[in-house]
Design an enzyme around this catalytic site. Structure first.
Site, short mmCIF file in Angstrom:
data_model
loop_
_atom_site.label_atom_id
_atom_site.label_comp_id
_atom_site.label_asym_id
_atom_site.label_seq_id
_atom_site.Cartn_x
_atom_site.Cartn_y
_atom_site.Cartn_z
N ASP A 129 -3.99 2.43 7.99
CA ASP A 129 -2.72 2.95 7.45
C ASP A 129 -2.52 4.41 7.86
O ASP A 129 -2.12 5.25 7.07
CB ASP A 129 -2.65 2.74 5.93
CG ASP A 129 -2.65 1.25 5.58
OD1 ASP A 129 -2.33 0.42 6.46
OD2 ASP A 129 -2.98 0.89 4.43
N ASP A 160 -6.71 -6.90 1.60
CA ASP A 160 -6.91 -7.47 2.94
C ASP A 160 -8.19 -6.95 3.59
O ASP A 160 -8.54 -7.36 4.70
CB ASP A 160 -5.68 -7.32 3.82
CG ASP A 160 -5.39 -5.88 4.26
OD1 ASP A 160 -6.32 -5.07 4.38
OD2 ASP A 160 -4.20 -5.58 4.52
N HIS A 171 0.81 -1.23 0.00
CA HIS A 171 0.00 0.00 0.00
C HIS A 171 0.84 1.28 0.00
O HIS A 171 0.30 2.36 -0.20
CB HIS A 171 -0.99 -0.02 1.18
CG HIS A 171 -2.35 0.46 0.81
ND1 HIS A 171 -3.50 0.11 1.50
CD2 HIS A 171 -2.78 1.29 -0.19
CE1 HIS A 171 -4.54 0.70 0.94
NE2 HIS A 171 -4.13 1.42 -0.07
N ASP A 204 -10.10 -1.14 3.44
CA ASP A 204 -8.92 -1.75 4.06
C ASP A 204 -9.29 -2.30 5.45
O ASP A 204 -10.12 -1.72 6.14
CB ASP A 204 -7.85 -0.64 4.22
CG ASP A 204 -6.43 -1.16 4.39
OD1 ASP A 204 -6.25 -2.24 4.96
OD2 ASP A 204 -5.50 -0.43 3.96
N HIS A 242 -7.13 -2.18 7.64
CA HIS A 242 -6.29 -1.28 8.43
C HIS A 242 -6.62 0.16 8.06
O HIS A 242 -7.25 0.42 7.04
CB HIS A 242 -4.82 -1.57 8.14
CG HIS A 242 -4.46 -3.02 8.23
ND1 HIS A 242 -4.49 -3.85 7.13
CD2 HIS A 242 -4.12 -3.79 9.29
CE1 HIS A 242 -4.15 -5.09 7.50
NE2 HIS A 242 -3.92 -5.09 8.82
#
Ligand code: ARG
Ligand code: MN
Ligand code: MN
Length: 319
Positions: free
Chosen positions: A146, A248, A119, A142, A144
């Site tokens: 990030d 993911d 990413h 996502d 996450h």
């Protein structure tokens, strides 16, 4: 307000039944794995092409200009540098190069479709889009957020810091890539599918009032409501939208080939429907597909799913 918008979407999708909006798509591969610990995402662009991306885009009615992959240095030949910001220098170098390629595609009136890679490549792709579309909003799908910085990262992996950097938060070299910041107005950032946030990262997200739709929000309100909101926030005032799809975000049962899998993700249908809703807006100007890890994948399943979802985002419909 949102009823009005949803009515618009309904009419638009009815009107377009069976038809797609033909586009000129420029495919750019960014096989970077310097932003993550697991080797294997560097094969992502190849695996996605192997799963039939270009051919299926053609079949959908688009024209495709595949410019191949950017050259990325191997981690073996690079110093790691600061352990809290691993491979900072080659990552920012790539970002500058990719940013130029993406703005060039847009100036030639082609739709940039960027294949990762981890990413961290979105620092370049989104910088490039933001240079041309100053008011672009981002939908970041996502597991996450990030949204780490040097002081909060548990790993030192830069792929976990990119969205913060784009919002102007974090290490100055990341934030100021290309010599300007911030790239994205933080009010136009929406994260969808989050379920694994680090403690310091949670604090940052709260402090900056970032819009996050967690998996719990999705359970409570459903994918349709969540995406409607996401589109309104990222695409405020009918503005352009960039989609950053981290594979993911899907449940690992659907997408086993990712470096940082987290249970409890988007189902196959939820992910498709989210993509279909973005396509209906006809306001997506660019898209990233990232984090396909072929070494961990099972018979290219995750790459195939990446292709399917990309097609849905680019106008494929069931009927
Ligand atoms: N793009 C990704 N898959 N990011 C995973 C980030 C994981 C973790 N939050 C970190 O900062 O290291
Ligand atoms: Mn990510
Ligand atoms: Mn992720």
């Amino acid at each position: 307000m949102y009823y009005f918008i949803s009515e618009q979407y309904r009419q638009r999708s009815m009107a377009n039944r069976g038809e797609i909006f033909p586009m000129r798509i420029r495919v750019i591969g960014a096989p970077i794995d310097l932003g993550a610990d697991r080797r294997g995402v560097d094969i992502g662009p190849r695996a996605i092409r192997y799963a039939g991306l270009i051919d299926q885009l053609h079949r959908l009615g688009h024209s495709v200009n595949d410019v191949g992959n950017i050259n990325i240095p191997l981690p073996e030949n690079q110093p790691t540098g600061n352990p809290r910001l691993k491979y900072l220098e080659p990552i920012t170098n790539l970002a500058v190069e990719l940013s130029d390629m993406v703005s060039d595609a847009l100036q030639s009136e082609e739709f940039p479709l960027i294949l990762g890679g981890d990413h961290s490549m979105s620092l370049g792709s989104i910088s490039g889009v933001a240079r041309v579309h100053k008011d672009v909003g981002v939908i970041w799908v996502d597991a996450h957020a990030d949204f780490n910085v040097e002081g909060t990262t548990p790993s030192g992996n830069i792929h976990g810091m990119i969205l913060a950097a784009l919002a102007g938060i974090g290490n100055e070299h990341l934030v100021n890539v290309g010599g300007w910041a911030p790239k994205i107005d933080k009010n136009k950032i929406v994260i969808v599918g989050a379920r694994d946030l680090d403690t310091g990262e949670q604090e940052l997200l709260r402090k900056h009032n970032i819009h996050v739709f967690t998996m719990s929000d999705l359970d409570r309100r459903g994918i349709s409501y969540v995406m409607q909101q996401a589109i309104e926030i990222a695409g405020a005032n009918n503005g352009p939208i960039h989609l950053s799809l981290d594979m993911d975000s899907l449940d690992p049962r659907e997408a086993p080939g990712v470096g940082t899998p987290v249970r409890g993700g988007l189902s196959y249908r939820e992910a498709h429907f989210a993509m279909e809703m973005i396509a209906e807006t006809q306001r997506m100007v660019s898209m990233d597909v990232v984090e396909v890890n072929s070494i961990l994948d099972r018979e290219n399943t995750t790459a195939q799913l990446a292709v399917e979802l990309t097609l849905s985002a680019l106008g494929k419909k069931i009927l």
